[in-house]
Design a protein around this motif. Structure first.
Motif, short mmCIF file in Angstrom:
data_model
loop_
_atom_site.label_atom_id
_atom_site.label_comp_id
_atom_site.label_asym_id
_atom_site.label_seq_id
_atom_site.Cartn_x
_atom_site.Cartn_y
_atom_site.Cartn_z
N ALA A 168 0.74 -1.24 0.00
CA ALA A 168 -0.12 0.07 -0.16
C ALA A 168 0.90 1.34 0.17
O ALA A 168 0.58 2.08 0.68
N ILE A 169 1.83 1.17 -0.94
CA ILE A 169 2.71 2.41 -1.00
C ILE A 169 2.16 3.06 -2.35
O ILE A 169 2.56 2.73 -3.45
N PRO A 170 1.87 4.51 -2.41
CA PRO A 170 1.30 5.00 -3.38
C PRO A 170 2.59 5.33 -4.44
O PRO A 170 3.84 5.49 -3.73
N GLN A 171 2.44 5.39 -5.49
CA GLN A 171 3.57 5.67 -6.90
C GLN A 171 3.02 6.62 -7.65
O GLN A 171 1.88 6.48 -8.09
N ILE A 172 4.04 7.67 -7.97
CA ILE A 172 3.47 8.63 -9.09
C ILE A 172 4.81 8.43 -9.94
O ILE A 172 5.92 9.11 -9.64
N SER A 173 4.38 8.22 -11.39
CA SER A 173 5.38 8.08 -12.27
C SER A 173 5.60 9.32 -12.98
O SER A 173 4.44 10.06 -13.34
N TYR A 174 6.70 9.93 -13.53
CA TYR A 174 6.85 10.91 -14.24
C TYR A 174 7.19 10.69 -15.69
O TYR A 174 7.09 11.76 -16.67
N ALA A 175 7.22 9.40 -16.24
CA ALA A 175 7.35 9.17 -17.54
C ALA A 175 6.68 7.74 -18.09
O ALA A 175 6.80 7.61 -19.22
N SER A 176 6.15 6.90 -17.25
CA SER A 176 5.35 5.66 -17.59
C SER A 176 4.32 5.85 -18.46
O SER A 176 3.31 6.38 -17.75
N THR A 177 4.24 5.45 -19.55
CA THR A 177 2.98 5.67 -20.07
C THR A 177 2.42 4.50 -20.59
O THR A 177 1.23 4.72 -21.40
N ALA A 178 2.55 3.53 -20.47
CA ALA A 178 2.01 2.10 -20.75
C ALA A 178 0.29 2.18 -20.45
O ALA A 178 0.11 2.36 -19.35
N PRO A 179 -0.54 1.77 -21.37
CA PRO A 179 -1.89 1.92 -20.87
C PRO A 179 -2.52 0.80 -20.07
O PRO A 179 -3.17 1.23 -19.32
N GLU A 180 -1.94 -0.10 -19.76
CA GLU A 180 -2.00 -1.17 -18.83
C GLU A 180 -1.99 -0.63 -17.34
O GLU A 180 -2.69 -1.04 -16.51
N LEU A 181 -1.24 0.30 -17.29
CA LEU A 181 -1.05 0.94 -16.03
C LEU A 181 -2.32 1.61 -15.55
O LEU A 181 -2.44 2.11 -14.40
N SER A 182 -3.04 1.88 -16.65
CA SER A 182 -4.42 2.60 -16.08
C SER A 182 -5.46 1.58 -15.63
O SER A 182 -6.69 2.00 -15.16
N ASP A 183 -5.04 0.41 -15.51
CA ASP A 183 -5.91 -0.65 -15.06
C ASP A 183 -5.97 -0.63 -13.56
O ASP A 183 -5.10 -0.90 -12.81
N ASN A 184 -6.87 0.12 -12.98
CA ASN A 184 -7.14 0.50 -11.39
C ASN A 184 -7.12 -0.64 -10.70
O ASN A 184 -6.81 -0.68 -9.62
N SER A 185 -7.66 -2.00 -11.17
CA SER A 185 -7.87 -2.89 -10.35
C SER A 185 -6.59 -3.91 -10.06
O SER A 185 -6.26 -4.44 -9.16
N ARG A 186 -5.62 -3.53 -10.89
CA ARG A 186 -4.25 -4.23 -10.89
C ARG A 186 -3.24 -3.23 -10.30
O ARG A 186 -2.30 -3.70 -9.62
N TYR A 187 -3.31 -1.98 -10.49
CA TYR A 187 -2.31 -1.24 -10.19
C TYR A 187 -3.01 0.14 -9.47
O TYR A 187 -2.90 1.42 -9.87
N GLU A 188 -3.65 -0.06 -8.48
CA GLU A 188 -4.54 0.90 -7.89
C GLU A 188 -3.70 1.70 -7.26
O GLU A 188 -4.05 3.15 -6.74
N PHE A 189 -2.53 1.86 -6.68
CA PHE A 189 -1.78 2.57 -6.02
C PHE A 189 -0.81 3.37 -6.91
O PHE A 189 -0.04 3.97 -6.57
N PHE A 190 -0.91 3.11 -8.41
CA PHE A 190 -0.08 3.65 -9.23
C PHE A 190 -0.88 4.89 -9.99
O PHE A 190 -2.18 4.76 -10.24
N SER A 191 -0.25 6.08 -10.05
CA SER A 191 -0.59 7.36 -10.51
C SER A 191 0.50 7.83 -11.37
O SER A 191 1.71 7.57 -11.47
N ARG A 192 0.51 8.82 -12.24
CA ARG A 192 1.25 9.48 -13.20
C ARG A 192 0.94 10.88 -13.74
O ARG A 192 -0.29 11.24 -13.88
N VAL A 193 1.63 11.63 -13.76
CA VAL A 193 1.64 13.03 -14.12
C VAL A 193 1.65 13.13 -15.49
O VAL A 193 1.75 14.32 -16.23
#
Length: 907
Positions: A187-212
């Motif tokens: 449960a550690i939030p993560q904010i990426s500055y460059a990762s743009t892969a569409p699958e990272l938008s899957d909130n059910s698998r990568y719920e703690f991942f965000s990106r600017v």
């Protein structure tokens, strides 16, 4: 001065009795395989790394943020890390340090709270990054030290490990995916500055991942819009093996399929570890579909460079036009020494701005004031092409020694890396979320209160997704429910021709829709025309598309031939029967209507003959009327002669009706007069020949004259014969009233340009023959009687002239039949048949006139001395004379045959 900026921080080890305090037990089935993988790799990779590279940067603070940056490139086989990456590594990592400095010095943002950091090098390798990221979760793994005692028997004092509340990074999508799987478990939030892969938008698998930065699905949509704006419908795709490349291409293909009108010629994957000659084979594969000049490329910098090198090696400079993703962006490193091959490349980059504050910060960095960056010395050596003296490292005499007085951008080239803005925005997004969380949980409290010690990850994620502030470039920073930033892109084109400063030039923007300035675009050699990248070129007007099965963007063009026109893009249809296609076959036009014109050569000859015939007939009639009581006129049978001359006159007259423009009146007179003139003529001649035949046949039997040989009887018989034709024509009028038609089939040749509609009366070939059939029957019957009456002396009547007339007429009409019906398939059918018919009728009339009346008119006018009354003879004398004449004729024939002639003893 020799800087020793090494702050080793060994990787965490898992003791034999380690206990995970967080996360819940439900996550253990997912966690165990990952930890086993890490333990397996830990021994090999860490040993290779240990002693060769520093591990992390540690910045003290009240709250610690993690950082993941590709400080070094991927190393060769067996070595995790390679050369230092100045732009994507050092620039981005320094951007995080710069942002932390700015936040910590801001009295309004997180007052009395200092942000610290633990920054790791991922070496652009997902498995290595996964191992390094265990540093972030070591505080959550509590060891059972109950059986451990110091030498004095007391329990050991173990320092509490730092707790990372959030992670900034990573850069590559494959790295972010690998790390996100671990951080999610803790449960550690993560904010990426460059990762743009569409699958990272899957909130059910990568719920703690965000990106600017926006996901590649937005980028792919923007690239699809660019391709369509350039009029392309057939492109190839290149993807580096891994999440970023493959996901980006998958998104592009999916969006293009949904949008329609765009086909993928080839979709090629670049192996993670390409073999020798791999890129040459790749270019050859692209040339298999050479029409697909547009190449969509989602690849890392190294792969982009190798693709361009292979294209140059294959002498294909200017053939391919690349559309690059943000991994290409506006970077110079992939196109160094390959500018001509890259000319015209269109690239995309999340909308960004150069941060002036960072430029001032970074260019002021030196070996003395930047000791916290443990990789800065290595960067310094690479940037200034010099060498520092460090313990344990052999000095390279081939390179000059660093003085430490060098300055960035003065002795070296400096240009701010494109993702610096997003690194700063990611750090600020984390800071704003913590700030909002502090306000809600610790109102009025200076520093960290108990409710935020420790910071609860899921709650922090909620605050991260709720941030909304203006970022370092003045644009809004926010996240949707999947943790994605809004899509905002700049569109670049690499230009080297006809420009003052060769390089990347902004030619448009994309924010949910494309704004492309096509006037600013130029291609290989400075050409302003957009290169074609289509499977098949548009069909010409009048051509339909015949699609290639399975490839909706490829087709063959087929001309709509014959009388077809282009109904739509894919269909040819036949024009209506009264129309023909336009010259370009995009529609139909009315077929021109024609008729036999008076000026046509087909009409001039029949009219000329008819006029001569009418004049001659009129002259004969006038002569007969003028000399009505003369012996020759009386001997000709005045009554029947006038009837016969009337028929001849009508035969000549029908020529004008056949050539006149068809109308109801003209058609009615055609029906009536076409057969009537011949019927009148041949009825009169038949009556004459029949009278002569009966007289002489009767004379052989008795001296009593036969019945119905008087002029009145002859007229009655003639009019009875004529009435049959007249009655039949009027019955025809009643059954089918006369009318005009336009025959579009008569003149319909293969070439529709020559198609014509023929205006004519409703008389078919069959009806025309039927109309003349009665006259033909009369003509044949008359010929039979003429043959039977051939023995009658010519001094007694017209039997022989009538016979010659009928023989000649039969020959004329026998010639008419094959000509008339033999031209039925000709495009000139109407003209030929009309001319043939009228000329044949005029010739038959001329034969009758010439044989029967012209000699009499000649005698009347030029030899009146012969037009005198001869001695009248009785019917008996006439018969006897005819009998004698016949007998003499027979004897003459017998003599010619060698027979002996005996005198007639009876006389």
């Amino acid at each position: 001065m020799t800087p020793q900026e090494l702050y080793p921080s060994p990787p965490p080890t898992l003791g034999p009795r380690a206990v995970v305090a967080f996360p819940p037990l439900s996550f253990w089935p997912l966690l165990l395989p990952l930890l086993l993988l890490l333990l397996a790799d830990l021994g090999g990779v860490s040993q290779a790394q240990q002693g060769t590279q520093p591990h992390s940067i540690k910045i003290e603070g009240d709250i610690t943020l993690g950082g993941l940056f590709p400080v070094h490139s991927r190393g060769p086989a067996g070595v995790p890390c390679g050369e230092i990456k100045k732009e994507k590594g050092i620039h981005r990592m320094e951007a995080m340090l710069y942002a932390l400095d700015q936040i910590n010095s801001d009295p309004d943002l997180l007052p009395n709270i200092t942000l610290g950091a633990r920054i790791l090098d991922t070496c652009a390798r997902d498995t290595y990054a996964l191992e390094q990221s265990l540093t972030f979760v070591q505080a959550l793994i509590q060891k059972d030290n109950s059986d451990v005692r110091c030498s004095n028997g007391e329990p050991p004092i173990i320092p509490k490990p730092e707790r990372v509340v959030g992670v900034i990074g990573a850069s590559g999508s494959s790295v972010s995916i690998m790390v996100a799987n671990v951080l999610r478990l803790f449960a550690i939030p993560q904010i990426s500055y460059a990762s743009t892969a569409p699958e990272l938008s899957d909130n059910s698998r990568y719920e703690f991942f965000s990106r600017v930065v926006p996901p590649d699905s937005y980028q792919a949509q923007a690239m699809v819009d660019i391709v369509k704006a350039m009029g392309w419908n057939y492109v190839s795709t290149l993807a580096s093996e891994g999440n970023y490349g493959e996901s980006g291409v998958d998104a592009f293909v999916q969006i293009s399929r949904e949008a329609g009108g765009l086909c993928i010629a080839q979709s090629i994957k670049i192996p993670r570890e390409p073999k020798l000659g791999e890129f040459d084979k790749l270019i050859k594969r692209l040339m298999e579909t050479s029409n697909a000049r547009g190449v969509i490329i989602f690849a890392n910098e190294d792969d982009i460079k190798r693709v361009l090198e292979a294209a140059k090696k294959a002498n294909l400079t200017g053939h391919f036009v690349f559309v690059g993703s943000d991994s290409w962006g506006a970077k110079n490193s992939p196109i160094l020494d390959l500018e001509e091959v890259a000319e015209g490349a269109v690239t995309i980059l999340p909308k960004r701005a150069s941060i002036d504050g960072f430029d001032q910060y970074f260019t002021s960095r030196s070996l003395e004031n930047n000791r916290r960056n443990i990789w800065f010395a290595e960067f310094w050596e690479d940037d200034f092409k010099c060498k520092l003296t460090r313990p344990g490292v052999k000095y390279d005499s081939a390179r000059r020694k660093c003085t430490g007085e060098e300055r960035i951008s003065r002795e070296s080239h400096y240009e701010q890396e494109g993702k610096v803005q997003f690194v700063i925005d990611a750090v600020y997004a984390m800071a704003h979320a913590i700030h909002s969380m502090h306000i809600d949980l610790c109102p009025g409290y200076m520093g960290i209160c108990d409710k935020m010690d420790p910071v609860e990850g899921r709650m922090l994620l909620h605050y991260i997704r709720s941030v909304n502030f203006n970022g370092s470039a003045g644009t809004g920073v926010m996240f949707n429910e999947n943790g994605d930033a809004p899509g905002r892109y700049d569109i670049f084109q690499y230009q080297i021709s006809n420009v003052t400063n060769p390089g990347y030039r902004v030619i448009g923007q994309w924010t949910n829709h494309l704004r492309l300035n096509s006037e600013e675009m130029q291609w290989n050699g400075g050409d302003v025309r957009i290169p074609d990248s289509v499977c098949s070129f548009p069909c010409e007007p009048g051509e339909r598309k015949k699609m290639v099965k399975g490839v909706p963007c490829c087709w063959h063009c087929e001309l709509c031939d014959g009388y077809q026109y282009q109904l739509d893009e894919f269909t040819c249809d036949t024009c209506p029967f009264d129309m023909r296609p336009l010259k370009n076959r995009t529609g139909c036009r009315s077929t021109p209507i024609i008729k036999l014109e008076w000026s046509s050569p087909w009409a001039i000859i029949p009219v000329f003959l008819a006029i001569l015939g009418l004049l001659a007939t009129s002259g004969a009639i006038v002569t007969f009327i003028r000399f009505n009581d003369t012996p020759i006129v009386r001997a000709s049978g005045r009554e029947l002669s006038y009837v016969l001359l009337t028929g001849i006159f009508l035969i000549y007259l029908i020529t004008f009706l056949m050539i006149a423009e068809p109308s109801i009146g003209v058609c009615a007179f055609r029906r009536l007069l076409l057969g009537l003139g011949m019927c009148i003529s041949y009825s009169a001649m038949l009556t004459k020949t029949n009278r002569i035949y009966r007289i002489f046949e009767q004379g052989k039997k008795s001296v009593t004259p036969p019945k119905f040989i008087s002029p009145t009887s002859q007229l009655i018989i003639t009019f009875i014969l004529i009435s049959v034709q007249v009655v039949a024509v009027f019955i025809w009028f009643g059954v089918e009233p006369p009318h005009t038609i336009i025959d579009y089939e008569e003149q319909k040749p293969p070439n529709p340009e020559f198609a014509r509609g023929v205006l004519k009366c409703d008389m078919s070939d069959l009806s025309l023959i039927l109309c003349l059939s009665y006259s033909i029957v009369l003509m044949i019957t008359c010929t039979v009687y003429a043959i039977k009456s051939r023995g009658v002396p010519e001094t007694f009547n017209e039997a022989k002239p009538i016979g010659f007339t009928m023989y000649t007429t039969c020959i004329v009409w026998l010639a008419f039949v094959p000509i008339f019906f033999g031209t039925a398939q000709s495009t000139e059918k109407m003209f030929i048949q009309t001319t043939t018919l009228t000329v044949s009728m005029s010739l038959s009339a001329t034969v009758s006139l010439g044989m029967l009346y012209i000699p009499k008119v000649y005698v009347i006018l030029f030899h009146p001395e012969q037009n005198v009354q001869k001695r009248k003879r009785s019917f008996k004398a006439v018969v006897q004379a005819a009998t004698v004449s016949t007998s003499l004729s027979q004897k003459s024939n017998d003599k010619q045959n060698g027979a002996k002639i005996e005198p007639d003893r009876s006389q």
